[in-house]
Design an enzyme around this catalytic site. Structure first.
Site, PDB file in Angstrom:
ATOM      1  N   VAL A   1       0.850  -1.179   0.000  1.00  0.00           N
ATOM      2  CA  VAL A   1       0.000   0.000   0.000  1.00  0.00           C
ATOM      3  C   VAL A   1       0.892   1.238   0.000  1.00  0.00           C
ATOM      4  O   VAL A   1       2.027   1.221   0.472  1.00  0.00           O
ATOM      5  CB  VAL A   1      -0.943   0.015   1.221  1.00  0.00           C
ATOM      6  CG1 VAL A   1      -1.878  -1.173   1.191  1.00  0.00           C
ATOM      7  CG2 VAL A   1      -0.171   0.063   2.533  1.00  0.00           C
TER       8      VAL A   1
ATOM      9  N   GLY B   1      15.827  16.548 -17.837  1.00  0.00           N
ATOM     10  CA  GLY B   1      15.914  17.686 -16.931  1.00  0.00           C
ATOM     11  C   GLY B   1      14.581  18.134 -16.398  1.00  0.00           C
ATOM     12  O   GLY B   1      14.381  19.319 -16.125  1.00  0.00           O
ATOM     13  N   GLY B   2      13.648  17.186 -16.222  1.00  0.00           N
ATOM     14  CA  GLY B   2      12.378  17.504 -15.573  1.00  0.00           C
ATOM     15  C   GLY B   2      12.544  17.468 -14.066  1.00  0.00           C
ATOM     16  O   GLY B   2      13.657  17.402 -13.539  1.00  0.00           O
TER      17      GLY B   2
ATOM     18  N   ALA C   1      15.344   9.477 -16.675  1.00  0.00           N
ATOM     19  CA  ALA C   1      14.205  10.192 -16.073  1.00  0.00           C
ATOM     20  C   ALA C   1      13.528  11.027 -17.141  1.00  0.00           C
ATOM     21  O   ALA C   1      13.559  12.251 -17.115  1.00  0.00           O
ATOM     22  CB  ALA C   1      14.686  11.065 -14.919  1.00  0.00           C
TER      23      ALA C   1
ATOM     24  N   HIS D   1       6.304  38.381  12.248  1.00  0.00           N
ATOM     25  CA  HIS D   1       7.677  38.805  11.961  1.00  0.00           C
ATOM     26  C   HIS D   1       8.603  38.293  13.060  1.00  0.00           C
ATOM     27  O   HIS D   1       8.250  38.340  14.236  1.00  0.00           O
ATOM     28  CB  HIS D   1       7.756  40.335  11.899  1.00  0.00           C
ATOM     29  CG  HIS D   1       9.153  40.866  11.757  1.00  0.00           C
ATOM     30  ND1 HIS D   1       9.836  40.823  10.556  1.00  0.00           N
ATOM     31  CD2 HIS D   1      10.001  41.419  12.667  1.00  0.00           C
ATOM     32  CE1 HIS D   1      11.031  41.355  10.733  1.00  0.00           C
ATOM     33  NE2 HIS D   1      11.161  41.720  12.002  1.00  0.00           N
TER      34      HIS D   1
END
Length: 466
Positions: free
Chosen positions: A37, A179-180, A263, A438
């Site tokens: 799973v 190059g993704g 890839a 901040h």
């Protein structure tokens, strides 16, 4: 033969979420999975990659500890321990999902499922074939890595993202083809670990659908980390010899590396589901065709996630799960993809939602743009993380926020505020007027929103006539 209200095929972030959603609503549910799973995302994708990314980020910060007055001997990196930690994270999350499924009373079947007639599923296991019935079926079988026939993917020297996550020894050199986001994430990780990395991309630029300012920051970081980027270049040959891979590039150069990562994308994992026999329509890439309600061409059969190839993101699959379950139980929900945040875990990381500046130009949409640099952020300076920027796009006519891009420390977290603002229909002016704590990084979103109108306080901007 067991009968269910809803049967879900595939237990990835689409499938297991669908099963849990249906069980929460009182349906009798089963979930069928051939492996573990969690699917690709949890076992061989998002989670193990991000576990290694966390290690790479920590290692990079340790190298920069001297700037904080902390003297550290050159750190010794144990890749095997990092891999073991990654596996522990995965197993803990897998166990958690299994516990949730048990708690909700979801029946889990192990095996390969296929459609076997109206309201029926066949489950093939090594020892036996079983059948079950369901009033509604949700197909959530995900996607798999593209394995180009021209590349000898052997799982040892030439790898996909699945195999590279299973290696036990750190390679001295790595060539990434593509190059993704997958290729660039692995390039960042292994470069931080000390591997000599080369990225080859056929297109003129990395991360083609990502904001250009963000990409330039990643390219700058790659250069500083020693990653060689070869854009507008193709790999023409790969040959494994004596445990090394000889690579021929389209520009005539030859390289020799220890490992190659292929890839170049992912394709829908729909083979073997029996779609054609069941009359479920798919396109020529195997993506199951669905309407806005995730319904297929056959009544009672739905499809979600990567197998539909609409948007290949785990959180989109989980979102589509809710749509499919609602409609399987008599509703009429429709998917809305106008606000889909995404994150790329490079060093620095990228968060993006809605339109990019390039998208707006292509679509002829008039926008106003606000920017704010990390180097002007008090919190980023305190953290020593001053590389990056935040950009907000607002519609020129009504000031609605149409997109945002962040690159830098915690960019994947920052983009969530922009997504929430877009979903609420906020204007840049309204976001700029929202009080932010901040010193924090989200103040940069406030400043970028104010900069849309030239009013960012901590940026030398435009003076307005009274």
């Amino acid at each position: 033969m067991n009968e269910y209200d809803i049967a879900v095929v595939g237990a990835g972030p689409g499938g297991y979420v669908a099963a849990l959603r249906a069980a929460q609503r009182g349906a009798c549910v089963c979930l069928i999975e051939a492996g573990q799973v969690g699917g690709t995302c949890l076992n061989r994708g998002c989670i193990p990659t991000k576990a290694l990314y966390s290690t790479a980020l920590l290692l990079r910060r340790i190298h920069g500890a001297a700037a904080h007055g902390i003297q550290v001997d050159p750190p010794r990196f144990d890749f095997a321990k990092a891999v073991a930690r990654k596996d522990e994270v995965v197993q803990k999350l897998v166990g958690g999902i299994e516990q949730l499924l048990r708690a909700q009373g979801v029946d889990v079947y192990r095996g390969q499922a296929s459609l076997a007639g109206e309201g029926r599923l066949r489950i093939r296991r090594p020892e036996v074939t079983a059948h079950l019935r369901a009033k509604n079926i949700i197909l959530a079988t995900g996607s798999r890595s593209v394995r180009p026939q021209a590349f000898p993917v052997d799982g040892k020297n030439v790898l996909t993202s699945r195999e590279i996550l299973a290696i036990k020894e750190l390679p001295a050199s790595l060539l990434v083809i593509g190059g993704g986001y997958i290729g660039c994430e692995f390039a960042s990780i292994f470069a931080a670990f000390g591997t000599r990395v080369t990225v080859v991309e056929q297109l003129p630029t990395l991360l083609a659908r990502t904001d250009r300012h963000a990409v330039r920051e990643v390219e700058k970081a790659f250069k500083e980390a020693g990653v060689s980027v070869r854009a507008a270049t193709a790999v023409e040959s790969l040959k494994v010899t004596d445990g090394l891979v000889r690579v021929g590039l389209s520009d005539g150069e030859e390289l020799e590396v220890e490992k190659v990562l292929v890839a170049v994308g992912r394709v829908p994992n729909s083979a073997g589901l029996g779609l054609e026999q069941a009359g479920v329509r798919s396109d020529d890439k195997g993506a199951i065709l669905v309407d806005e309600g995730m319904r297929t061409s056959q009544p009672g059969i739905f499809a979600i996630g990567d197998v539909t190839n609409i948007i290949q993101l785990a959180h989109v699959a989980s979102y589509q799960a809710g749509i499919a379950v609602t409609n399987a139980m008599g509703g009429d929900a429709k998917a809305d993809y106008r606000v889909v945040p995404s994150a790329i875990f490079t060093l620095p990381e990228i968060g993006q939602v809605g339109l990019t500046e390039e998208d707006a130009k292509e679509q002829g949409i008039a926008v106003k743009i606000g920017r704010f640099a990390y180097q002007a952020s008090g919190k980023a300076l305190c953290d020593g993380e001053t590389q990056g920027l935040v950009k907000i796009l607002a519609a020129a006519d009504d000031d609605r926020i149409l997109g945002a891009s962040c690159v830098g420390e915690e960019a994947s977290t920052l983009v969530a505020e922009a997504a929430a603002a877009m979903q609420a229909g906020m204007t840049a002016q309204a976001l700029g007027r929202t009080i932010h704590a901040h010193p924090t990084l989200p103040e940069m979103l406030m400043e970028a929103a104010e900069d849309v109108h030239g009013l960012a306080v901590h940026k030398a901007g435009r003076r307005r006539d009274r």
